[in-house]
Design a protein around this motif. Structure first.
Motif, short mmCIF file in Angstrom:
data_model
loop_
_atom_site.label_atom_id
_atom_site.label_comp_id
_atom_site.label_asym_id
_atom_site.label_seq_id
_atom_site.Cartn_x
_atom_site.Cartn_y
_atom_site.Cartn_z
N VAL A 30 0.85 -1.47 -0.04
CA VAL A 30 0.12 0.04 -0.20
C VAL A 30 0.83 1.21 -0.08
CG1 VAL A 30 -1.67 1.33 1.22
CG2 VAL A 30 -2.04 -1.09 1.37
N ALA A 31 1.84 1.21 0.74
CA ALA A 31 2.87 2.36 0.76
C ALA A 31 3.57 2.66 -0.36
CB ALA A 31 3.88 2.28 2.13
N ALA A 32 3.95 1.45 -1.00
CA ALA A 32 4.52 1.90 -2.25
C ALA A 32 3.56 2.36 -3.33
CB ALA A 32 5.39 0.30 -2.71
N ASN A 33 2.20 1.68 -3.31
CA ASN A 33 1.29 2.35 -4.38
C ASN A 33 1.18 4.00 -4.18
OD1 ASN A 33 -0.97 2.12 -6.41
ND2 ASN A 33 -2.21 2.60 -4.64
N TRP A 34 1.09 4.25 -3.04
CA TRP A 34 0.99 5.65 -2.62
C TRP A 34 2.28 6.48 -3.01
CZ3 TRP A 34 -2.95 8.96 -1.81
CH2 TRP A 34 -3.99 8.46 -1.61
N ALA A 35 3.44 5.90 -2.66
CA ALA A 35 4.44 6.61 -3.12
C ALA A 35 4.60 6.76 -4.65
CB ALA A 35 5.63 5.79 -2.64
N ASP A 36 4.03 5.78 -5.33
CA ASP A 36 4.26 6.20 -6.69
C ASP A 36 3.02 7.39 -7.12
OD1 ASP A 36 5.88 4.12 -6.90
OD2 ASP A 36 4.51 2.63 -7.49
N ASN A 37 2.16 7.51 -6.46
CA ASN A 37 1.02 8.48 -6.97
C ASN A 37 1.13 9.69 -5.82
OD1 ASN A 37 -0.43 6.98 -8.83
ND2 ASN A 37 -0.30 5.39 -7.28
N LEU A 38 2.04 10.07 -4.99
CA LEU A 38 2.10 10.95 -4.11
C LEU A 38 3.35 11.86 -4.39
CD1 LEU A 38 0.49 12.58 -1.96
CD2 LEU A 38 1.96 11.22 -0.14
N GLU A 39 3.15 13.15 -4.60
CA GLU A 39 4.57 14.09 -4.71
C GLU A 39 4.34 15.09 -3.63
OE1 GLU A 39 6.14 17.43 -7.88
OE2 GLU A 39 4.29 15.99 -8.62
N MET A 40 5.31 15.30 -2.85
CA MET A 40 5.37 16.32 -1.97
C MET A 40 6.53 17.23 -2.04
SD MET A 40 4.28 14.09 1.43
CE MET A 40 4.04 15.58 2.38
N GLY A 41 6.49 18.47 -1.49
CA GLY A 41 7.59 19.32 -1.54
C GLY A 41 7.28 20.69 -1.11
N GLY A 42 7.96 21.69 -1.29
CA GLY A 42 7.87 22.78 -0.38
C GLY A 42 8.78 23.94 -0.89
N ASP A 43 8.93 24.89 -0.24
CA ASP A 43 10.01 26.08 -0.26
C ASP A 43 10.01 26.84 0.77
OD1 ASP A 43 8.43 28.69 -0.85
OD2 ASP A 43 7.47 27.09 -2.17
N VAL A 44 11.12 27.35 1.01
CA VAL A 44 11.49 28.22 2.17
C VAL A 44 11.99 29.44 1.72
CG1 VAL A 44 12.73 28.54 4.54
CG2 VAL A 44 11.86 26.27 3.88
N ARG A 45 11.32 30.73 1.71
CA ARG A 45 11.91 31.95 1.47
C ARG A 45 12.25 33.02 2.52
NH1 ARG A 45 8.51 35.60 -2.81
NH2 ARG A 45 7.78 36.33 -0.76
N PHE A 46 13.58 33.35 2.54
CA PHE A 46 13.95 34.36 3.48
C PHE A 46 14.40 35.67 2.86
CE2 PHE A 46 16.41 35.99 7.05
CZ PHE A 46 15.58 36.08 7.89
N ARG A 47 13.78 36.85 3.20
CA ARG A 47 14.30 38.27 2.62
C ARG A 47 14.58 39.16 3.68
NH1 ARG A 47 9.80 39.50 -2.33
NH2 ARG A 47 10.53 38.02 -3.78
N TRP A 48 15.66 40.18 3.38
CA TRP A 48 15.63 41.01 4.27
C TRP A 48 15.48 42.44 3.32
CZ3 TRP A 48 19.66 44.93 3.17
CH2 TRP A 48 19.72 46.08 4.09
N TYR A 49 14.55 43.36 3.90
CA TYR A 49 14.04 44.37 3.21
C TYR A 49 14.80 45.71 3.85
CZ TYR A 49 10.38 42.05 0.62
OH TYR A 49 9.50 41.58 -0.23
N GLN A 50 14.92 46.74 2.87
CA GLN A 50 15.28 48.01 3.41
C GLN A 50 14.56 48.84 2.29
OE1 GLN A 50 18.05 49.50 5.74
NE2 GLN A 50 16.39 51.12 5.35
N MET A 51 13.46 49.66 2.84
CA MET A 51 12.61 50.56 2.03
C MET A 51 12.69 51.88 2.50
SD MET A 51 9.81 47.92 0.71
CE MET A 51 9.39 47.10 2.37
N SER A 52 12.52 52.79 1.69
CA SER A 52 12.51 54.15 1.97
C SER A 52 11.86 55.00 0.96
CB SER A 52 13.88 54.85 2.09
OG SER A 52 13.86 56.22 2.27
N ASN A 53 10.54 55.56 1.83
CA ASN A 53 9.75 56.48 1.01
C ASN A 53 9.02 55.48 -0.07
OD1 ASN A 53 10.39 58.67 2.21
ND2 ASN A 53 11.95 59.15 0.49
N MET A 54 8.26 54.31 0.46
CA MET A 54 7.75 53.28 -0.14
C MET A 54 6.35 53.67 -0.74
SD MET A 54 7.22 50.51 2.82
CE MET A 54 5.97 49.59 1.91
N TRP A 55 5.73 54.74 -0.14
CA TRP A 55 4.42 55.24 -0.21
C TRP A 55 4.33 56.71 -0.68
CZ3 TRP A 55 2.61 52.45 4.78
CH2 TRP A 55 2.26 51.25 4.60
N ASP A 56 5.51 57.24 -0.14
CA ASP A 56 5.24 58.83 -0.45
C ASP A 56 6.78 59.09 -1.09
OD1 ASP A 56 7.12 59.13 1.75
OD2 ASP A 56 5.52 60.00 2.97
#
Length: 444
Positions: free
Chosen positions: A18-44
């Motif tokens: 059963v596990a082998a059957n699910w492994a053939d039909n199940l795909e898993m994954g993801g992502d980790v995104r990390f940012r450092w921001y510096q913004m000045s006068n972003m609205w005005d």
């Protein structure tokens, strides 16, 4: 007891299969995104106001699973979370410190034996370059892009497919009495005509915002192609009509277009690509009864770069009059009721730049944009109730963007984005606006 042991032994022996059957039909994954921001006068464009000067970390995490339960039926689920400044908690979904369902939809191929594909649930919709349809539930800075609804894809021969969809941007209140839903519906045709070559796209879309009785239709066409000699192009034109405000009997009649062309020097060192473009989103003519203001539909983040999107982000509910766009267009966001939406309108931009693959792992792109206002003049009401036409300049300013990306490995990348807007005479204050972020992104 013996029967129970036999049953347990059978189940135990069957588990690997059963596990082998699910492994053939199940795909898993993801992502980790990390940012450092510096913004000045972003609205005005005012150095004396510090509330739009940000320095912060932003962490986005996502994990997905795709299960194929039969040859024609599959499901996709993606959970996401964002921390936009550690310790900053906000009530709305997809803003900060909340896990939310980013995508969750069912796909059925050969639906009822019709050769059509049916999808239902929470999904992203992106067509062309995202000029009119890409950014769904953005909630500030493209944290997410989803719509809730259903889509039916109908193949028309071997070279064309017609997508029909009905989705919700914002439900707001579930009851019909409130009349505050924002709904998107329409049809989108994608074709590759052997005679014409390239790709042809035609669409008819409807956006209805019940809270302001807005019911706008849009028809459009997009043509694009990429040639062996390195030349590529795309051109899109859209026309909007319908009711800008049905209760006030104000009609919508606006157009917008976006043109891009590029040439890649394939045999040259670093394979540079030279490109240029022009986009124009109509503004409202104060001398007419119709509303000619372009409605952004769902073409906001991030097609014209991150910094310009911050300039047009709709924050009127948070700080009325705070955006510098008010200097020449006090009604610039009158067709938008969603806080956090990048409500582009009344703007044109000529752009040019160069991109190159500097090394096998490092790429970079520089873009210059000359920004102008389509309709700089507007009507205001004086203290005596009279209409006064205010004359303004159409010089929005100069827009510079630099992007670089380094592929550390197949799954890990580092990138940097820097941008500056040097404001023109359309604005009262003229201090430069800046944005810089550094990013690391792991996909697994």
């Amino acid at each position: 007891m013996k029967k129970l042991m036999v049953l347990f032994l059978v189940l135990f022996l069957c588990t690997p299969a059963v596990a082998a059957n699910w492994a053939d039909n199940l795909e898993m994954g993801g992502d980790v995104r990390f940012r450092w921001y510096q913004m000045s006068n972003m609205w005005d464009f005012n150095d004396n106001i510090d509330s739009d000067n940000w320095e912060t970390f932003r962490l986005r995490t996502r994990i997905f699973a795709k299960a194929k339960v039969s040859d024609d039926i599959s499901g996709f689920v993606r959970l996401a979370n964002q921390t936009y400044g550690n310790g900053v908690s906000e009530a709305a979904d997809n803003t900060s410190n909340k896990v939310f369902v980013d995508n969750a939809y069912i796909t059925v191929k050969d639906f009822f034996g019709s050769n059509m594909t049916f999808q239902a649930g929470r999904m992203n919709l992106m067509y062309g370059s995202g000029f009119v349809l890409f950014d769904g539930n953005s909630q500030f800075a493209s944290t997410s892009l989803y719509f809730d609804g259903a889509k039916l894809s109908i193949p028309l021969g071997d070279n064309a497919v017609l997508d029909g969809f009905y989705v919700k941007d914002e439900e707001n209140s579930r009851d019909n009495k409130s009349e505050n839903d924002i709904t998107l519906g329409g049809a989108y045709l994608t074709a590759k005509c052997p005679v014409m070559g390239g790709k042809q796209e035609l669409y008819v879309l409807n956006r209805r915002d019940e809270s302001i009785t807005k019911d706008i239709w849009m028809t459009g066409i997009r043509l694009s192609d990429k040639f062996e000699n390195g030349l590529d192009y795309s051109g899109e034109f859209a026309y909007q009509f319908g009711d800008f405000n049905e209760d006030a009997n104000i009609d919508q009649e606006a157009y917008g277009y976006k043109l891009d062309a590029g040439f890649t020097l394939k045999d040259a060192l670093m394979s540079p690509r030279l490109f240029c473009g022009y986009m124009s989103l109509q503004g409202d003519d104060p001398d007419t009864d119709e509303k000619e203001r372009w409605d952004v539909f769902y073409g906001g983040w991030p097609q014209f770069g991150d910094l310009l999107a911050w300039k047009y982000v709709q924050i009127e509910d948070l700080a009325p009059g705070y955006n510098s766009i008010n200097n020449y267009d006090p009604n610039w966001a009158e067709g938008s009721t969603t806080t956090g939406e990048a409500a582009y309108s009344n703007i044109s931009m000529f752009s040019a730049g160069i991109g190159a693959q500097l090394t096998k792992s490092l790429s970079a792109k520089f873009t210059y944009g000359l920004l102008t206002v389509d309709e700089p003049d507007y009507i205001m009401i004086d203290d005596e109730g009279n209409e006064v036409k205010i004359k303004n300049d159409d010089d929005f300013g100069d827009y510079y963007q630099l992007q670089a990306k380094y592929g550390y490995s197949k799954n890990l990348s580092f990138s940097v984005y820097g941008a500056m807007i040097d404001p023109g005479d359309a604005f009262i204050t003229d201090d430069d606006a800046y944005e810089l972020f550094v990013e690391t992104n792991l996909k697994f």
